[in-house]
Write a protein that holds these residues in place. Structure first.
Motif, PDB file in Angstrom:
ATOM      1  N   THR A  10      14.477   9.137  -0.381  1.00  0.00           N
ATOM      2  CA  THR A  10      13.162   8.357  -1.250  1.00  0.00           C
ATOM      3  C   THR A  10      12.245   9.394  -0.513  1.00  0.00           C
ATOM      4  OG1 THR A  10      14.226   6.328  -1.585  1.00  0.00           O
ATOM      5  CG2 THR A  10      11.922   6.366  -1.438  1.00  0.00           C
ATOM      6  N   LEU A  11      11.931   9.361   0.796  1.00  0.00           N
ATOM      7  CA  LEU A  11      10.879   9.948   1.235  1.00  0.00           C
ATOM      8  C   LEU A  11      10.928  11.436   0.913  1.00  0.00           C
ATOM      9  CD1 LEU A  11       8.550   9.525   3.147  1.00  0.00           C
ATOM     10  CD2 LEU A  11       9.872  10.076   5.164  1.00  0.00           C
ATOM     11  N   GLY A  12      11.944  12.109   0.969  1.00  0.00           N
ATOM     12  CA  GLY A  12      11.883  13.341   0.428  1.00  0.00           C
ATOM     13  C   GLY A  12      11.563  13.828  -0.776  1.00  0.00           C
ATOM     14  N   ARG A  13      11.896  12.831  -1.658  1.00  0.00           N
ATOM     15  CA  ARG A  13      11.494  12.839  -3.088  1.00  0.00           C
ATOM     16  C   ARG A  13       9.960  12.751  -3.279  1.00  0.00           C
ATOM     17  NH1 ARG A  13      14.275   9.150  -5.010  1.00  0.00           N
ATOM     18  NH2 ARG A  13      12.576   7.608  -5.403  1.00  0.00           N
ATOM     19  N   LYS A  20       4.188  18.742  -5.486  1.00  0.00           N
ATOM     20  CA  LYS A  20       3.550  19.133  -6.899  1.00  0.00           C
ATOM     21  C   LYS A  20       2.123  18.667  -7.079  1.00  0.00           C
ATOM     22  CE  LYS A  20       8.276  19.256  -8.341  1.00  0.00           C
ATOM     23  NZ  LYS A  20       9.180  18.906  -9.243  1.00  0.00           N
ATOM     24  N   TRP A  21       1.816  17.422  -6.679  1.00  0.00           N
ATOM     25  CA  TRP A  21       0.424  16.822  -7.274  1.00  0.00           C
ATOM     26  C   TRP A  21      -0.454  17.745  -6.711  1.00  0.00           C
ATOM     27  CZ3 TRP A  21      -3.466  14.809  -4.183  1.00  0.00           C
ATOM     28  CH2 TRP A  21      -4.703  14.105  -5.243  1.00  0.00           C
ATOM     29  N   SER A  26       2.690  18.227 -11.018  1.00  0.00           N
ATOM     30  CA  SER A  26       3.370  17.057 -11.131  1.00  0.00           C
ATOM     31  C   SER A  26       3.010  16.492 -12.657  1.00  0.00           C
ATOM     32  CB  SER A  26       2.932  16.116 -10.136  1.00  0.00           C
ATOM     33  OG  SER A  26       1.483  15.740 -10.469  1.00  0.00           O
ATOM     34  N   ASP A  27       4.267  15.939 -13.120  1.00  0.00           N
ATOM     35  CA  ASP A  27       4.401  15.381 -14.574  1.00  0.00           C
ATOM     36  C   ASP A  27       3.887  13.987 -14.481  1.00  0.00           C
ATOM     37  OD1 ASP A  27       6.508  13.655 -13.969  1.00  0.00           O
ATOM     38  OD2 ASP A  27       7.847  15.294 -14.607  1.00  0.00           O
ATOM     39  N   GLU A  28       3.700  13.048 -15.824  1.00  0.00           N
ATOM     40  CA  GLU A  28       3.300  11.918 -15.674  1.00  0.00           C
ATOM     41  C   GLU A  28       3.951  10.723 -15.033  1.00  0.00           C
ATOM     42  OE1 GLU A  28       1.605   8.742 -19.342  1.00  0.00           O
ATOM     43  OE2 GLU A  28       2.203  10.861 -19.638  1.00  0.00           O
ATOM     44  N   ASN A  29       5.413  11.030 -15.256  1.00  0.00           N
ATOM     45  CA  ASN A  29       6.403  10.230 -14.396  1.00  0.00           C
ATOM     46  C   ASN A  29       6.042  10.054 -12.832  1.00  0.00           C
ATOM     47  OD1 ASN A  29       7.170   9.039 -17.092  1.00  0.00           O
ATOM     48  ND2 ASN A  29       8.940  10.535 -16.903  1.00  0.00           N
ATOM     49  N   GLN A  30       6.071  11.205 -12.415  1.00  0.00           N
ATOM     50  CA  GLN A  30       5.807  11.748 -10.941  1.00  0.00           C
ATOM     51  C   GLN A  30       4.493  11.147 -10.717  1.00  0.00           C
ATOM     52  OE1 GLN A  30       6.406  15.991 -11.308  1.00  0.00           O
ATOM     53  NE2 GLN A  30       8.591  15.621 -10.590  1.00  0.00           N
ATOM     54  N   ASN A  31       3.381  10.908 -11.387  1.00  0.00           N
ATOM     55  CA  ASN A  31       2.153  10.805 -10.997  1.00  0.00           C
ATOM     56  C   ASN A  31       2.209   9.101 -10.878  1.00  0.00           C
ATOM     57  OD1 ASN A  31       0.949  13.264 -10.815  1.00  0.00           O
ATOM     58  ND2 ASN A  31       0.118  13.005 -12.920  1.00  0.00           N
ATOM     59  N   ARG A  32       2.818   8.638 -11.893  1.00  0.00           N
ATOM     60  CA  ARG A  32       2.979   7.054 -11.558  1.00  0.00           C
ATOM     61  C   ARG A  32       3.933   6.706 -10.336  1.00  0.00           C
ATOM     62  NH1 ARG A  32       3.454   7.286 -17.651  1.00  0.00           N
ATOM     63  NH2 ARG A  32       5.797   7.246 -17.456  1.00  0.00           N
ATOM     64  N   LEU A  35       1.797   7.086  -7.388  1.00  0.00           N
ATOM     65  CA  LEU A  35       0.579   5.893  -7.395  1.00  0.00           C
ATOM     66  C   LEU A  35       1.190   4.779  -6.937  1.00  0.00           C
ATOM     67  CD1 LEU A  35      -2.139   4.835  -7.842  1.00  0.00           C
ATOM     68  CD2 LEU A  35      -1.656   4.566 -10.311  1.00  0.00           C
ATOM     69  N   HIS A  36       2.312   4.247  -7.346  1.00  0.00           N
ATOM     70  CA  HIS A  36       3.057   3.073  -6.874  1.00  0.00           C
ATOM     71  C   HIS A  36       3.377   3.192  -5.514  1.00  0.00           C
ATOM     72  CE1 HIS A  36       5.663  -0.385  -6.971  1.00  0.00           C
ATOM     73  NE2 HIS A  36       6.660   0.399  -6.560  1.00  0.00           N
ATOM     74  N   TRP A  37       3.900   4.258  -5.042  1.00  0.00           N
ATOM     75  CA  TRP A  37       4.094   4.314  -3.760  1.00  0.00           C
ATOM     76  C   TRP A  37       2.962   4.312  -2.721  1.00  0.00           C
ATOM     77  CZ3 TRP A  37       3.032   8.416   0.086  1.00  0.00           C
ATOM     78  CH2 TRP A  37       3.854   8.362   1.086  1.00  0.00           C
TER      79      TRP A  37
END
Length: 332
Positions: A10-13, A20-21, A26-32, A35-37
């Motif tokens: 999880t931390l690595g991802r 990427k950000w 980074s794409d929209e799903n990765q940005n979400r 943000l949640h994290w």
């Protein structure tokens, strides 16, 4: 979801998404997901900021000729980040003792100085008593206004300001970060692209994009009110909010944002982690073009975490290092 509780995967991802950000890939799903994290805990936000600062410090360090000490600095910073997922849950990070860290932070805040404004062009603006500043460099530049307000002006940006009257006013073109000195009797107004940002004492960023026809405001702390030049109130922001103003339509949209890491990324905070006194002095000498050295014996086995602004004066940085390490430093 604290970093200490994350699994290695999880931390690595998350760190992959952060990088990427930073690169804007980074794409929209990765940005979400990011943000949640970030919203899950303060520790996550601090870890996010430390990655950005360390990456920027490493990039700065590689901008000039490298030597053995510099290579060790870069290797240690990158290893610290890349190995975080392996160390999570196994051992705690090594930090300065709280009392020492608090003392250093207090000294840094109290002794904040600014570089001479050699890169600026200044002129009085006729009868309005405005002072004009243009940042023609490729770096963020710092200005201390007459009312003790601090401004970090972006590359290619300019502003006219008058802070001596009943109303303190800044006319901004481009982008800047403001840390406004509180004065309850004299409001502080930043005018950019048909929008007024009105405050008493707070810190925030303003970016005026004339080509896109937008003005963005990110609030770090305090409160600001957005209004039209004729005084019509549009919206009031609270910390960790971003507003976008469409100059053509007058529309305003507000969304949540993690202001602290945003400011870290855009306004040049630099951090060196787990470095000894020789590595600190090597870095400072390269950054500022000076020759600083210890006046007595220095224990090179002790490791420190050093943070400072790239726009700090060399005098302030050396004072921070002396208080941090307990070692006298002089230049020649």
């Amino acid at each position: 979801m604290d970093t200490s509780e994350n699994t290695n995967g999880t931390l690595g991802r998350i760190e992959t998404i952060i990088l990427k950000w930073i690169d804007g890939t980074s794409d929209e799903n990765q940005n979400r997901e990011l943000l949640h994290w970030l919203e899950s805990s303060m520790e996550n936000r601090e870890h996010f900021a430390s990655i950005i600062i360390a990456r920027k410090a490493a990039a700065t360090a590689t901008s000039a000729d490298t030597g053995p000490v510099r290579e060790r600095i870069i290797a240690r910073i990158n290893a610290r980040i890349d190995a975080e997922k392996e160390n999570a849950g196994k051992k705690k990070r090594r930090f300065l003792r709280p009392a020492i860290f608090a003392a250093v932070a207090a000294a840094a805040s109290a002794a904040l100085l600014f570089l001479p404004l050699r890169q600026f062009m200044h002129s009085g603006a006729d009868t309005d008593n405005f002072i004009s500043c243009t940042n023609g460099s490729s770096d963020i530049s710092a200005i201390l206004l007459g009312d003790s307000t601090k401004v970090w002006l972006g590359p290619g940006s300019s502003m006219d300001y008058d802070v001596e009257g009943e109303q303190r006013t800044v006319l901004l073109k481009g982008n800047a970060y403001f840390d406004v000195h509180k004065d309850s009797l004299r409001p502080f107004i930043v005018r950019a692209g048909g929008l007024d940002v009105r405050v008493l004492g707070t810190s925030f960023c303003v970016e005026s994009d004339e080509i896109a026809g937008k003005v963005s405001v990110v609030l770090e702390r305090g409160s600001v009110r957005l209004q039209t030049p004729d005084g019509i109130s549009l919206v009031r922001l609270v910390p960790d909010q971003k507003a976008e103003f469409e100059t053509a339509t007058g529309d305003v949209s507000v969304a949540p944002v993690n202001a602290a890491p945003f400011i870290v990324r855009h306004y040049n905070n630099i951090t060196l982690e787990q470095v000894n006194i020789n590595e600190i002095l090597f870095h400072i000498n390269e950054m500022y073009g000076i020759r600083a050295h210890c006046t007595g014996h220095a224990d090179t086995t002790i490791r420190y975490n050093l943070s400072y602004r790239r726009t700090d004066s060399i005098g302030q940085v050396l004072k921070i290092v002396e208080e941090l390490t307990g070692t006298g430093i002089e230049t020649n």
